[in-house]
Each structure stands twice: as C-alpha cells, then as structure tokens.
Design a protein around this motif. Structure first.
Motif, PDB file in Angstrom:
ATOM      1  N   ASP A 190     -58.092 -17.698  45.906  1.00 50.95           N
ATOM      2  CA  ASP A 190     -58.934 -18.583  46.790  1.00 50.95           C
ATOM      3  C   ASP A 190     -58.801 -19.839  45.972  1.00 50.95           C
ATOM      4  OD1 ASP A 190     -59.522 -16.878  48.521  1.00 50.95           O
ATOM      5  OD2 ASP A 190     -61.602 -16.574  47.539  1.00 50.95           O
ATOM      6  N   VAL A 191     -59.047 -19.971  44.542  1.00 45.05           N
ATOM      7  CA  VAL A 191     -59.048 -21.075  43.812  1.00 45.05           C
ATOM      8  C   VAL A 191     -57.539 -21.577  43.501  1.00 45.05           C
ATOM      9  CG1 VAL A 191     -59.501 -22.058  41.335  1.00 45.05           C
ATOM     10  CG2 VAL A 191     -60.876 -20.034  42.406  1.00 45.05           C
ATOM     11  N   ILE A 192     -56.684 -20.985  43.651  1.00 43.31           N
ATOM     12  CA  ILE A 192     -55.302 -21.392  43.594  1.00 43.31           C
ATOM     13  C   ILE A 192     -55.041 -21.868  44.516  1.00 43.31           C
ATOM     14  CG2 ILE A 192     -52.951 -20.822  43.007  1.00 43.31           C
ATOM     15  CD1 ILE A 192     -53.963 -18.606  40.755  1.00 43.31           C
ATOM     16  N   ALA A 193     -55.095 -21.223  45.791  1.00 38.33           N
ATOM     17  CA  ALA A 193     -54.642 -21.665  47.105  1.00 38.33           C
ATOM     18  C   ALA A 193     -55.315 -22.894  47.581  1.00 38.33           C
ATOM     19  CB  ALA A 193     -55.083 -20.626  48.018  1.00 38.33           C
ATOM     20  N   THR A 194     -56.558 -23.208  47.195  1.00 41.80           N
ATOM     21  CA  THR A 194     -57.298 -24.300  47.384  1.00 41.80           C
ATOM     22  C   THR A 194     -56.562 -25.531  46.485  1.00 41.80           C
ATOM     23  OG1 THR A 194     -59.655 -23.262  47.728  1.00 41.80           O
ATOM     24  CG2 THR A 194     -59.512 -25.507  47.460  1.00 41.80           C
ATOM     25  N   ASP A 195     -56.518 -25.137  45.370  1.00 40.00           N
ATOM     26  CA  ASP A 195     -55.428 -26.297  44.500  1.00 40.00           C
ATOM     27  C   ASP A 195     -54.384 -26.678  45.032  1.00 40.00           C
ATOM     28  OD1 ASP A 195     -55.605 -27.771  41.898  1.00 40.00           O
ATOM     29  OD2 ASP A 195     -53.620 -26.352  41.592  1.00 40.00           O
ATOM     30  N   ARG A 196     -53.635 -25.743  45.581  1.00 43.45           N
ATOM     31  CA  ARG A 196     -52.238 -25.920  45.995  1.00 43.45           C
ATOM     32  C   ARG A 196     -52.325 -26.599  47.453  1.00 43.45           C
ATOM     33  NH1 ARG A 196     -51.668 -24.189  41.786  1.00 43.45           N
ATOM     34  NH2 ARG A 196     -49.906 -22.771  41.001  1.00 43.45           N
ATOM     35  N   ALA A 197     -53.463 -26.360  48.002  1.00 42.60           N
ATOM     36  CA  ALA A 197     -53.519 -27.165  49.412  1.00 42.60           C
ATOM     37  C   ALA A 197     -53.989 -28.651  49.149  1.00 42.60           C
ATOM     38  CB  ALA A 197     -54.721 -26.510  50.287  1.00 42.60           C
ATOM     39  N   ALA A 198     -54.881 -28.829  48.166  1.00 36.20           N
ATOM     40  CA  ALA A 198     -55.385 -30.071  47.904  1.00 36.20           C
ATOM     41  C   ALA A 198     -53.999 -31.081  47.469  1.00 36.20           C
ATOM     42  CB  ALA A 198     -56.422 -30.118  46.712  1.00 36.20           C
ATOM     43  N   ALA A 199     -53.314 -30.339  46.618  1.00 39.40           N
ATOM     44  CA  ALA A 199     -52.104 -31.005  46.105  1.00 39.40           C
ATOM     45  C   ALA A 199     -51.270 -31.712  47.272  1.00 39.40           C
ATOM     46  CB  ALA A 199     -51.347 -30.423  45.071  1.00 39.40           C
ATOM     47  N   ALA A 200     -51.160 -30.356  48.306  1.00 42.36           N
ATOM     48  CA  ALA A 200     -50.070 -30.606  49.501  1.00 42.36           C
ATOM     49  C   ALA A 200     -50.891 -31.893  50.559  1.00 42.36           C
ATOM     50  CB  ALA A 200     -49.869 -29.223  50.407  1.00 42.36           C
ATOM     51  N   ILE A 201     -52.223 -31.935  50.464  1.00 34.23           N
ATOM     52  CA  ILE A 201     -52.903 -32.966  51.338  1.00 34.23           C
ATOM     53  C   ILE A 201     -52.720 -34.412  50.653  1.00 34.23           C
ATOM     54  CG2 ILE A 201     -54.865 -33.752  51.990  1.00 34.23           C
ATOM     55  CD1 ILE A 201     -55.848 -30.978  52.650  1.00 34.23           C
ATOM     56  N   GLY A 202     -52.717 -34.205  49.379  1.00 37.62           N
ATOM     57  CA  GLY A 202     -52.270 -35.521  48.716  1.00 37.62           C
ATOM     58  C   GLY A 202     -51.063 -36.036  48.771  1.00 37.62           C
ATOM     59  N   LEU A 203     -49.992 -35.100  48.769  1.00 35.99           N
ATOM     60  CA  LEU A 203     -48.702 -35.699  49.142  1.00 35.99           C
ATOM     61  C   LEU A 203     -48.573 -36.021  50.623  1.00 35.99           C
ATOM     62  CD1 LEU A 203     -46.768 -32.692  47.261  1.00 35.99           C
ATOM     63  CD2 LEU A 203     -46.622 -35.112  46.592  1.00 35.99           C
ATOM     64  N   TRP A 204     -49.330 -35.451  51.240  1.00 35.22           N
ATOM     65  CA  TRP A 204     -49.100 -35.697  52.880  1.00 35.22           C
ATOM     66  C   TRP A 204     -49.866 -37.024  53.071  1.00 35.22           C
ATOM     67  CZ3 TRP A 204     -52.960 -36.344  56.609  1.00 35.22           C
ATOM     68  CH2 TRP A 204     -52.683 -36.810  57.858  1.00 35.22           C
ATOM     69  N   LEU A 205     -50.957 -37.405  52.342  1.00 35.06           N
ATOM     70  CA  LEU A 205     -51.518 -38.544  52.442  1.00 35.06           C
ATOM     71  C   LEU A 205     -50.644 -39.874  51.921  1.00 35.06           C
ATOM     72  CD1 LEU A 205     -55.092 -37.714  51.295  1.00 35.06           C
ATOM     73  CD2 LEU A 205     -54.561 -38.411  53.601  1.00 35.06           C
ATOM     74  N   LEU A 206     -50.004 -39.537  50.910  1.00 33.15           N
ATOM     75  CA  LEU A 206     -49.368 -40.403  50.133  1.00 33.15           C
ATOM     76  C   LEU A 206     -48.117 -40.958  51.242  1.00 33.15           C
ATOM     77  CD1 LEU A 206     -49.140 -39.225  46.474  1.00 33.15           C
ATOM     78  CD2 LEU A 206     -50.051 -41.458  47.431  1.00 33.15           C
ATOM     79  N   SER A 207     -47.526 -39.959  51.948  1.00 34.77           N
ATOM     80  CA  SER A 207     -46.425 -40.209  52.755  1.00 34.77           C
ATOM     81  C   SER A 207     -46.637 -41.044  53.992  1.00 34.77           C
ATOM     82  CB  SER A 207     -45.884 -38.689  53.076  1.00 34.77           C
ATOM     83  OG  SER A 207     -46.651 -38.070  53.918  1.00 34.77           O
ATOM     84  N   ARG A 208     -48.076 -41.279  54.080  1.00 37.68           N
ATOM     85  CA  ARG A 208     -48.392 -41.882  55.362  1.00 37.68           C
ATOM     86  C   ARG A 208     -48.955 -43.267  55.048  1.00 37.68           C
ATOM     87  NH1 ARG A 208     -48.307 -38.742  59.354  1.00 37.68           N
ATOM     88  NH2 ARG A 208     -49.692 -40.080  60.824  1.00 37.68           N
ATOM     89  N   GLN A 209     -48.521 -44.356  55.656  1.00 40.32           N
ATOM     90  CA  GLN A 209     -48.922 -45.710  55.638  1.00 40.32           C
ATOM     91  C   GLN A 209     -50.267 -46.039  55.834  1.00 40.32           C
ATOM     92  OE1 GLN A 209     -46.001 -48.320  57.432  1.00 40.32           O
ATOM     93  NE2 GLN A 209     -44.536 -47.727  55.805  1.00 40.32           N
ATOM     94  N   ASP A 210     -50.716 -45.105  56.804  1.00 39.66           N
ATOM     95  CA  ASP A 210     -52.137 -45.471  57.229  1.00 39.66           C
ATOM     96  C   ASP A 210     -53.027 -44.501  56.930  1.00 39.66           C
ATOM     97  OD1 ASP A 210     -51.766 -43.889  60.573  1.00 39.66           O
ATOM     98  OD2 ASP A 210     -51.004 -43.523  58.556  1.00 39.66           O
ATOM     99  N   ARG A 211     -52.906 -43.923  55.650  1.00 39.98           N
ATOM    100  CA  ARG A 211     -53.943 -42.777  55.098  1.00 39.98           C
ATOM    101  C   ARG A 211     -55.219 -43.457  55.147  1.00 39.98           C
ATOM    102  NH1 ARG A 211     -50.592 -44.556  51.348  1.00 39.98           N
ATOM    103  NH2 ARG A 211     -51.627 -45.749  49.515  1.00 39.98           N
ATOM    104  N   VAL A 212     -55.719 -44.732  55.060  1.00 43.16           N
ATOM    105  CA  VAL A 212     -56.963 -45.125  54.859  1.00 43.16           C
ATOM    106  C   VAL A 212     -57.534 -44.927  56.239  1.00 43.16           C
ATOM    107  CG1 VAL A 212     -58.071 -46.784  53.366  1.00 43.16           C
ATOM    108  CG2 VAL A 212     -55.547 -47.219  54.252  1.00 43.16           C
ATOM    109  N   ALA A 213     -57.134 -44.743  57.320  1.00 44.77           N
ATOM    110  CA  ALA A 213     -57.544 -44.658  58.650  1.00 44.77           C
ATOM    111  C   ALA A 213     -57.661 -43.065  59.084  1.00 44.77           C
ATOM    112  CB  ALA A 213     -56.566 -45.497  59.709  1.00 44.77           C
TER     113      ALA A 213
END
Length: 589
Positions: free
Chosen positions: A284-307
């Motif tokens: 649970d802990v490791i998967a949550t950490d990996r998912a948080a990292a994946a979301i961070g990468l996904w957000l960085l890949s989107r210009q409109d992440r603030v929205a």
C-alpha cells in the motif's frame, strides 16, 4: 499399545571394546540419546504398532511428556492440515520397502505454539527384508522454516514492488491520464483513492466495490480537512505530490473502513489465521508512493496543470448537463469537494456564449479567440461570485461557459445576475473586438433539477448569440417558444418535427453545396422582408430570390403563406435547439 517406557534395546551395536560390560554400554547409550537436542523414538514394525521407546527430550521439543507418545496423544497434536500427509508418508515407507524416509510438518504444542519438525525414520529389517523396528529422530526446524518463509515473502515483495513500479511507468508511456493512475492504485491496494490539491479540493478519485461514489464523498467530507501527520496508525495512507520541490497536492488511500470489506484473513508461516484489519501493508505504502510520483510526472507533462481542479469542475458540470452519473445528493457532495457548496434554496443556471458567424455553439471545437474569451468569462464569474458572497460552481464546457449559482431567495437572484451580465458585456467589449456576448439565465430550480437549469441557461444563451445576435442577458422564462422547444428536445418529438419540415433542405446542405438553411434563417429573422434578408446575407436581391425559390421547391411550400412560414420558423428554432444539444446535428460532413 504398550505403556512401558522400558526399551528392549534391539539394536545391533556391533563390536565394542571387550572391557565394556553390558550395563556400562546401556548407560552410555542412554546418556548419548538423552543429550541429543532431538526426539528419538522406536516403534514396532507394523503400521499400527505401539511406540516402544521415546527420549525425554519430547517434553522440551513438543511440550508433551513421554507418556503422550505411549498413549498416542502426540498424533492428535500434528497440525490438522498436515495430519493426513504424515500418516500416508509413514505407511508408504513401511509398505514399499523404503529403508529411510524424511518428512517435514507442523506440530501444535499443548500451549498453542506451532513448531516445524524434521522427522527422519529408518526401517530396520531382518535378513528376509521384513521390518523388525522403526527408528526415528525429530528435530525442531522452526527457526529455519521461518527464515525460509521470510526470504520467500521478501522475494515476493520485491517482485510485487517491481510490478507496481512497472505498471505506473507503463501507464505513463501509454499516455494514461490522472484517472487511469488513480484506478490502477485503487486496484492494487483494494481501497478507495483520493487526490486533492493544495487547497484541499478533491480533484480526482477512484472507488472500489466496497465503497461507491456517494459513500466516498461522505467519508471525504469529514476526512479531507483533517491534519495529516505521518503515522502508521493513520486511517489513510497518504503521500505528497510534489512539483519541483513544492507540494502540489496529496494522494490518499482511504484504508479506514474500506479494506475490511475487501480483504479477508491472512495466514502466517505457521498456519495461524491473522486478521489483516485496515492497517496498510508495505505494498500500500510503496504503491501510493509510486502513484504519487506518476501523478507528479503527469502534471509536469501538462501545460495547464494549474487548472486541474477547473477540469474536474468542468467534467462535473458536463456530466450534470448531459444527465450522466450524478444523483442530486451525490452532485452536492461532489460540488462541496470542489469548493462550491450548491446546497442552497434557490439555484440558477448561467451560460455565457460568444456570438460568431455560422452555426450555434456546440457544433465543433471553439477557435483560439473564443477559448480566451471563455476563460476570461469563467474567471470573471468566479471573481464576481466571490465578491458577492455567492455559492458558485463554474467551468468551461466546450464552447460555453456554464455556472450554477446559489441564492437564499429567488427575489435576490435577478438583480445580482443583471449586474453579472453587465460585467460580462463590459469584459466582452474590452477583449472581443465587437463580438456579442449572450448571458443565458435559467428559471429558478433546486438540486433535483440541475440538468434542467443548465439546459435552460444554454438554450437562452444560444438564442441571444445566434437568433437575436445582440449582447445582453436572456432569461429562459422570457423565451416562450424557444423554452417550449428546449423541453421537447429531451425526447424524439422535436427531431421528428424538424425532419418532417426541413428534411429535404438538410439533405441538400449535407451534400456540401452552398447551404440554404442560413438563407431561410435570415429571411425568417427579418420577418419575411426580402430586402432586409439580402442585406444581412450580403447578397443581391436576385440571388436571394433564386435561393428562396429553391427553398420553396425543396420544401413544397409557399413562404408567403403565414401558416407555412410559421411551421418552418418553429422548425428552424427547433433545429438550433437540437444542434445545441447534439453537436453536428444536420450539418454537412
């Protein structure tokens, strides 16, 4: 079955020193047997033969006195899951002529402790090969077994961790979005998942069979604003989502009350049942950490992440407008999670649409200039609602800016929305280079009629932008026929009427040749005055007359006939309503 502990010593000890007497030999042998950290035993040669001797170590290793062997009590302590196998292996060794056999199994001591035994037997046979005695020795191998189990669990854990990381990496490589990441995490941890932004607004979530949308929103309403301090006893596992060392939001796995319905009892290395409860495990802990990292990468890949929160609002309002997914209570709960509490006595829908040449909004993606205007209108609505202290949920959906605004009384609504319309018109004049801005306002409604108020608002805005073609605030209650057609648009009747009246014209325009519907609309909007219609269309009168003749021929009507003109006027307005609700309806491909 013998109950005597006396050993008959049937063993062939071989040649020993002649100086040793038989009593001395027996004493040495007994001392040796009793000092070995194992249980030694001798059984008779048959399958059901009694035990002839057992060493005193049985007390230390198995928690049973020697008497427990002689009366066969020990066999009842063999682990129930292993008992049949142990019996079968012992019988097989005697029947099939094996001289040695080894077995490993679990034994439940009288104090409840489970130990692992390594049981090695040797069958002593006479010259004819018939068994005469069975000698056995048992060692406690619990420590070894638990080490093996630990290593096995660690290897499995490493393998699962690698698979978890690979799953999120693969999702990103395949273009997976936020929802795909949340769904994957919920599947891995078997618990609902929530992602909120820095303002604690629920941006996205994924549920499980044990907790539906409504229950999750209910849990989140009380959970979302609690302080989250890292603690293994916390009722959720959470990880920050960081962008360039700044915390953008948090990813939560709601373990409290969720896992117990989806996870049963576990079994440890000794076969003991253990309740998993709601405590998170390593995955649970490791998967949550990996998912948080994946979301961070996904957000960085989107210009409109603030929205991102705005996109969630847009999806909610689009769902409400199309009548998908949300019941009234669930919609209210979801709106609260996005920072807009719509639990108010009076709700009104507001739609903002910018005029343009061509068909009504919804018939294609808006151009860049319209997108900028819609974003400005969205920001202005939110600023206005904040300044007026109004409850408001606003978002851009397609080529319309939609909002649901809450009021305490119906009387307070109209003047406030009049001021909003004036501000949006002023904004339009400053930014749109003369394009019209139509603000549509629905009739008052409640949470049970969210789709209706959004539909009425968009119909009113479309009427102002494309029929009247003038900036202003248009109220659904003032539209009359247009309002009636909007209500008919939910069923098949309006579509059938439009096809009956305008079918040949729609078929003609679908061929890609010069369309005739715009000419008919301009003629009707001018009240049947051909000169006014020609100026509106920038046509010579002769060209207009030719087009009108073709329209009359296609529809087999006389446009000078008031009743015929009324029918086609209603049909054209119905067509506008249908195109507003079904983008691309009746348009050339």
């Amino acid at each position: 079955m013998s109950t005597s502990p006396e050993m008959p010593y049937p063993l062939d000890l071989g040649r020993l020193d002649d100086d040793l007497t038989s009593p001395q030999l027996a004493a040495m042998y007994r001392a040796l047997v009793e000092e070995i950290p194992a249980v030694l035993y001798i059984n008779g040669p048959q399958e059901n033969s009694p035990t002839l001797y057992v060493s005193p170590r049985t007390n230390e290793v198995l928690g049973l006195p020697p008497q427990g062997w002689y009366d066969d009590t020990w066999s009842t302590h063999v682990h129930p899951d292993d008992r049949a196998t142990v019996d079968a292996n012992y019988v097989a060794a005697l029947r099939h002529g094996a001289s040695e056999a080894i077995d490993e199994y679990r034994f439940v001591r009288p104090d409840g402790q489970v130990v692992w035994l390594h049981d090695s037997i040797r069958v002593i046979r006479d010259d004819d090969g018939s068994p005469t005695l069975v000698q056995g020795v048992m060692f406690d191998i619990t420590a070894r077994k638990r080490s093996e189990e630990l290593l096995s669990r660690q290897a499995a854990l490493v393998e699962r961790i690698a698979a978890v990381g690979q799953r999120f990496t693969q999702l990103l490589l395949e273009g997976g979005d936020l929802q795909a990441i949340l769904d994957a995490l919920a599947d891995i941890v078997s618990a609902p998942v929530v992602f909120d932004d820095a303002a604690r607004q629920l941006v996205g979530f994924a549920t499980t069979a044990a907790m539906d949308d409504a229950r999750l929103l209910e849990v989140w309403a009380s959970h979302g604003h609690r302080g989250h301090v890292p603690d293994v006893h916390e009722e959720c596992v959470w990880m920050p989502v960081r962008l360039r060392h700044e915390e953008w939001g948090r990813l939560h796995v709601l373990t409290d009350g969720a896992k117990s319905a989806t996870r049963g009892a576990a079994t440890d290395a000794d076969g003991n049942g253990t309740e998993t409860g709601t405590d998170p495990d390593e995955i649970d802990v490791i998967a949550t950490d990996r998912a948080a990292a994946a979301i961070g990468l996904w957000l960085l890949s989107r210009q409109d992440r603030v929205a991102l929160a705005d996109r969630a609002r847009s999806e909610l309002i689009a769902d409400l407008w199309q009548g998908r997914r949300w019941s009234a209570p669930d919609a209210l709960a979801r709106s609260r999670s996005l920072g807009g509490d719509l639990d108010r006595p009076v709700l009104l829908g507001v739609a903002v649409e910018f005029g343009r040449e061509g068909p009504p909004a919804g018939s294609g993606a808006p151009d860049a200039a319209t997108v900028r205007l819609l974003d400005s209108a969205h920001a202005e609505i939110r600023r206005f609602a904040s300044a007026e202290g109004l409850s408001c949920m606003a978002a851009v959906v397609g080529s319309v800016c939609l909002a649901i605004v809450g009021f305490s009384t119906e009387a307070a609504a109209r003047p406030v929305l009049g001021r909003l319309g004036a501000q949006l018109e002023s904004l339009s004049r400053a930014e749109s280079r003369g394009r019209t801005v139509a603000v549509g306002v629905s009739r008052p409604g409640s949470a049970d009629g969210l789709r209706r108020i959004l539909t009425e608002a968009t119909d009113a805005a479309a009427h102002g932008a494309h029929s009247v073609r003038a900036s202003g605030t248009y109220h659904s209650a003032d539209l009359g026929l247009r309002h009636l057609l909007a209500r008919l648009g939910d069923g098949p009747e309006l579509g059938r009427f439009v096809e009956d009246e305008l079918g040949p014209l729609l078929a003609h325009d679908a061929t890609g040749r010069a369309p005739l519907i715009p000419t008919l609309r301009a003629f009707l909007d001018s009240g049947g005055r051909k000169s006014t219609a020609a100026r509106t269309l920038h046509l010579e009168r002769r060209s207009l007359y030719y087009r009108l003749e073709r329209i009359e021929k296609f529809l087999e009507i006389d446009l000078a006939d008031p009743s015929a003109r009324l029918r086609v006027e209603v049909a054209v307005q119905g067509l506008d309503v249908l195109r507003q609700r079904r983008p691309g309806y009746g348009e050339p491909e």
